[in-house]
Design an enzyme around this catalytic site. Sequence first.
Site, PDB file in Angstrom:
ATOM      1  N   THR A  92     -16.142  10.304  -1.753  1.00 62.31           N
ATOM      2  CA  THR A  92     -17.193  11.114  -1.338  1.00 62.31           C
ATOM      3  C   THR A  92     -16.650  11.668  -0.047  1.00 62.31           C
ATOM      4  O   THR A  92     -16.615  10.976   0.903  1.00 62.31           O
ATOM      5  CB  THR A  92     -18.366  10.222  -1.081  1.00 62.31           C
ATOM      6  N   GLU A 132     -11.664   2.452   2.331  1.00 56.54           N
ATOM      7  CA  GLU A 132     -12.431   1.207   2.262  1.00 56.54           C
ATOM      8  C   GLU A 132     -11.518   0.005   2.021  1.00 56.54           C
ATOM      9  O   GLU A 132     -10.807  -0.064   1.014  1.00 56.54           O
ATOM     10  CB  GLU A 132     -13.469   1.299   1.148  1.00 56.54           C
ATOM     11  N   ASN A 159     -17.776  -2.377  -2.256  1.00 55.92           N
ATOM     12  CA  ASN A 159     -18.376  -1.672  -3.383  1.00 55.92           C
ATOM     13  C   ASN A 159     -19.214  -2.572  -4.272  1.00 55.92           C
ATOM     14  O   ASN A 159     -20.040  -2.091  -5.047  1.00 55.92           O
ATOM     15  CB  ASN A 159     -17.279  -0.970  -4.185  1.00 55.92           C
ATOM     16  N   THR A 202     -26.896  -3.056  -2.258  1.00 55.31           N
ATOM     17  CA  THR A 202     -27.682  -4.277  -2.047  1.00 55.31           C
ATOM     18  C   THR A 202     -27.497  -4.847  -0.651  1.00 55.31           C
ATOM     19  O   THR A 202     -28.181  -5.784  -0.279  1.00 55.31           O
ATOM     20  CB  THR A 202     -27.261  -5.354  -3.067  1.00 55.31           C
TER      21      THR A 202
END
Length: 389
Positions: free
Chosen positions: A176, A262, A384, A389
């Site tokens: 993204t 990440e 991820n 959550t």
Amino acid sequence: MKLPEGFRASGVACGLKPSGNPDLGMIVSDLPATAAGVFTTNRVQAAPVQLTRRHIRRGSARAIVANAGNANACTGKEGYADARAMAEHAARGLKTSKERVLVNSTGIIGVPLDMAKVRQGIDEATNALSTEGAADFAAAIMTTDTRPKTADATVGPARIAGFAKGAGMIAPEMATLLAFIVTDAAVERGLLVEALKESSAGTFNAISVDGCRSTNDTLLVLANGAAENEPIGAEHPLAGAFRDALNEVCASLARQIVEDGEGATKVVSIVVEGATSPREARRAAGTVADSVLLRCALNGADPNWGRVLAALGTSGIPFDPNVVDVWLGGQLLCQNGAPGPGDAAKARAALLDRDVEVRIGMKRGDATATVLTNDLSADYVRINAEYTT
């Protein structure tokens, strides 16, 4: 970083992020600006991408509005109405037309925008616009990024400034990532469109964090002419310098995205040599860059050159495996498709560094290409696995 002349920016917290961190930013040109853009190739495209594609066809814009924390993707007709409402609300506050507002969103997919918060954020961001607002804007567009990403350059009397966000869902062909570039140079739209396409091909489209293309990827550039230079067209003496400066900004932002991937601990350059064409070289490098097995091996500094050759074999390129060479960490570990004379221990030591190179010799032609990627760590899986959550 100082904004080019005629631009103001801001970044505020409107409550879209549970953390309370800034999550809505604006960049505004005081003058109508020539505009160009490149967008995701994913068939599933977020509402703001669909809207901004339409708006940018006019070739002119005044404002970029971007929210983080919610992608407004896969949200149906309501999502498109919300994207349009963002443009309309910003336009009213800026006293311009809604078609001159380019809307962008990034964050969780499949969740409707809280438009009450967005409208409040747009109002606050409009009131906060400042020539000193670059840092606030850069912070407001972040999601899983660990740091803001900015770059700048000069061309003649003008300046170029760029902003980007992205740490995951990054793959070639606009994946993204959001990137916004503004310049006070006067640039003819034909050159702006062409230069942006060229720069994105060798920068944003030559990186991969996880091989996943996003629904929201957008790269925009605005040129407002506040530097009062003669408009730069294809034949202008500064045309080459403008292309170079734009490419410098794009390349810096693209590398920063990979560096902040990440869970990444390494920046990996996949260098392909000896391809028949630049396109073939990029295809080969991109295929290897997306290999999960190779990137796991690199995380552990494992000089497993077989992972490279195996990945290359899935590229669809009709190469001869029996002539391919592979270097890891500067060591020729595979020669002509078989074990090479390189030192595996030295390769392993080199793979412990932050910057790592995987070099492939295909011996089919003279074309080369480099794709930047990174290693795949347990932290990537954790980030991820817990995203919503």
